[in-house]
Design a protein around this motif. Sequence first.
Motif, mmCIF file in Angstrom:
data_model
loop_
_atom_site.group_PDB
_atom_site.id
_atom_site.type_symbol
_atom_site.label_atom_id
_atom_site.label_comp_id
_atom_site.label_asym_id
_atom_site.label_seq_id
_atom_site.Cartn_x
_atom_site.Cartn_y
_atom_site.Cartn_z
ATOM 1 N N THR A 141 -31.720 26.784 -43.210
ATOM 2 C CA THR A 141 -31.602 28.042 -42.476
ATOM 3 C C THR A 141 -32.198 29.212 -43.258
ATOM 4 O OG1 THR A 141 -29.391 28.392 -43.421
ATOM 5 C CG2 THR A 141 -29.511 27.282 -41.279
ATOM 6 N N THR A 175 -45.656 30.714 -35.383
ATOM 7 C CA THR A 175 -44.648 30.894 -34.341
ATOM 8 C C THR A 175 -45.319 30.719 -32.987
ATOM 9 O OG1 THR A 175 -43.480 32.421 -35.798
ATOM 10 C CG2 THR A 175 -42.832 32.414 -33.495
ATOM 11 N N TRP A 204 -38.974 26.919 -28.757
ATOM 12 C CA TRP A 204 -38.832 26.642 -30.184
ATOM 13 C C TRP A 204 -39.914 27.347 -30.997
ATOM 14 C CZ3 TRP A 204 -34.871 23.309 -31.942
ATOM 15 C CH2 TRP A 204 -34.157 22.649 -30.925
ATOM 16 N N SER A 212 -39.669 29.585 -37.879
ATOM 17 C CA SER A 212 -38.244 29.224 -37.950
ATOM 18 C C SER A 212 -38.025 27.894 -38.663
ATOM 19 C CB SER A 212 -37.675 29.139 -36.533
ATOM 20 O OG SER A 212 -36.484 28.394 -36.506
ATOM 21 N N SER A 213 -37.095 27.897 -39.611
ATOM 22 C CA SER A 213 -36.788 26.683 -40.368
ATOM 23 C C SER A 213 -36.243 25.574 -39.471
ATOM 24 C CB SER A 213 -35.775 27.004 -41.470
ATOM 25 O OG SER A 213 -34.603 27.588 -40.912
ATOM 26 N N SER A 267 -36.592 25.271 -36.200
ATOM 27 C CA SER A 267 -37.630 24.829 -35.266
ATOM 28 C C SER A 267 -38.629 23.900 -35.941
ATOM 29 C CB SER A 267 -38.361 26.040 -34.677
ATOM 30 O OG SER A 267 -37.516 26.786 -33.833
#
Length: 391
Positions: free
Chosen positions: A67, A97, A243, A270-271, A273
Motif C-alpha cells: 500500500t 495510470t 484499476w 497504484s500499488s 492495482s
Amino acid sequence: MTKTDTFEPATRLDGLGLSGIVQISEQAARLKAAGQDIISLSTGEPDLPTPAFVIDRAHAAAREGATRYTPTAGTNELQQAIARDTAAETQKIIVSTGAKQVLANALLATLNTGDEVILPTPFWTSYADMVTLAGGIPVRVPCSMADGFKLSPDRLAQAITPKTRWLMLNSPSNPSGAVYAKQDLQALAQVLKGARHVWVISDEIYRHLSYVPFTSFRDAAPELRDRTLVVDGVSKAWAMTGWRIGWGIGPAPLIDAMTVVQGQSTSGASSVSQAAAVAALNGDRALLKERCDTYKARRDLVVGRLNAMPGITCRVPDGAFYAFPNCEDHLDANSTDADVCAALLERAGIALVPGRAFGAPGHLRLSFAYSNDDLTRGLDRLQAALERGLR
C-alpha cells in the motif's frame, strides 16, 4: 501577464474540452438520473466483471502491506510480467495510470511546438487533443470505409513532412474496429524506413479482442523497434477500466524521458492495482478467449441488425467492441451526425457517439460492450427511430 478579475485558462487549452464520448455519456447519465428511460451504448467499458482471481489478489496484496509508493516506472513484479507476456525483455517498460497516460507521457516527452503527428482517421477522440496539448499539430489522414478504415502506404508517404515526429496507429481500432494485418504493417514500415525522423506509437489496448489474427507492430517490423512505442494495458480485455493500469514498451531513451514526465505528474501507479495487473497477466488465458468469443457474438448481432436498418451501412469490425456505421442517408444540408445523435437521445432514449468526435463525420459509434438485452433493446429503439425518420 495582465491581471484580470476573472479566471482565464492557459492558452494551451484553447479549443480543448471534455471528449465527445464523455460529454454524451455524462448527458445520458444525467437524463437517466432524472428518471428518463435511457439506453447508453456510447461507452467503451466492458459490462463483464473484473475476474475474481484478480480481485482476490488485490485484496491479498493490500493485506500484505502493498500500500506504499511504487517505483515511478512500475514495480519489478509487474514489469517482469509484462516482459514475459510480450517478449519485450530487450526493451524498457513504463507502467502508468492507464494507457491514456502512457500516450500523454510520450507526446509531452517528445513533441516540440509545431511538430506534427499523423493520425489515420477515424481515430480515438483523445488523440488529437493530446497532441495539441503537448504543443504538436495533429495531421488527420482520412481512411475510408471502402479502404477498411486503414492507412495505406501511399497516404502515409504523402502525409510525412520534415516536421513529422510520430505516426499513431491503433489496431484493433477505436472506433472502427479495423485490424492491420501483418502485411499491412510491413507495408507501412517500408515507407518509414526511408523517413528515419518518424517514430511509431502503436496503441494495442484491444489486442486480445481481435477476431482475426493479430500482429503487433513491433513484431511485424522488428527493424523499427528502436523508434516504436507499443501501448497496452489491462483495462479492456480483463475488464479493469477502473484499476487504471497501462504500460508502454520502447527504446530506453524514450522510456526514460517518459518516466521523467510521469515523475513530475502522477509518480508511480497504484500499488494494489499493479498487484492486480500481475495476477491478470499471469492468470488463465482461457478467460480472454471466452470473453473475445462473447464480444464476437455481440458484434454479429449488432452488425446484422444495423445493416438491415434503413439508410445504414456498417462494415464488420475485425476487433475491439465498436460498430461504426455510416448514417449519411439520414443527413441533409442542414444536419450532421451530431444532430442524429441528439435526436436519438431525445426521441428514442438511446445514446450513441457521432463520428465527428473521431474525425469522421457521417458515422455513428455504437459500443457492443453491453449485455445482449441492452443491445437488443437499444437496436430496437434505433430501428424504430430511423423508420419514423429523424428530420
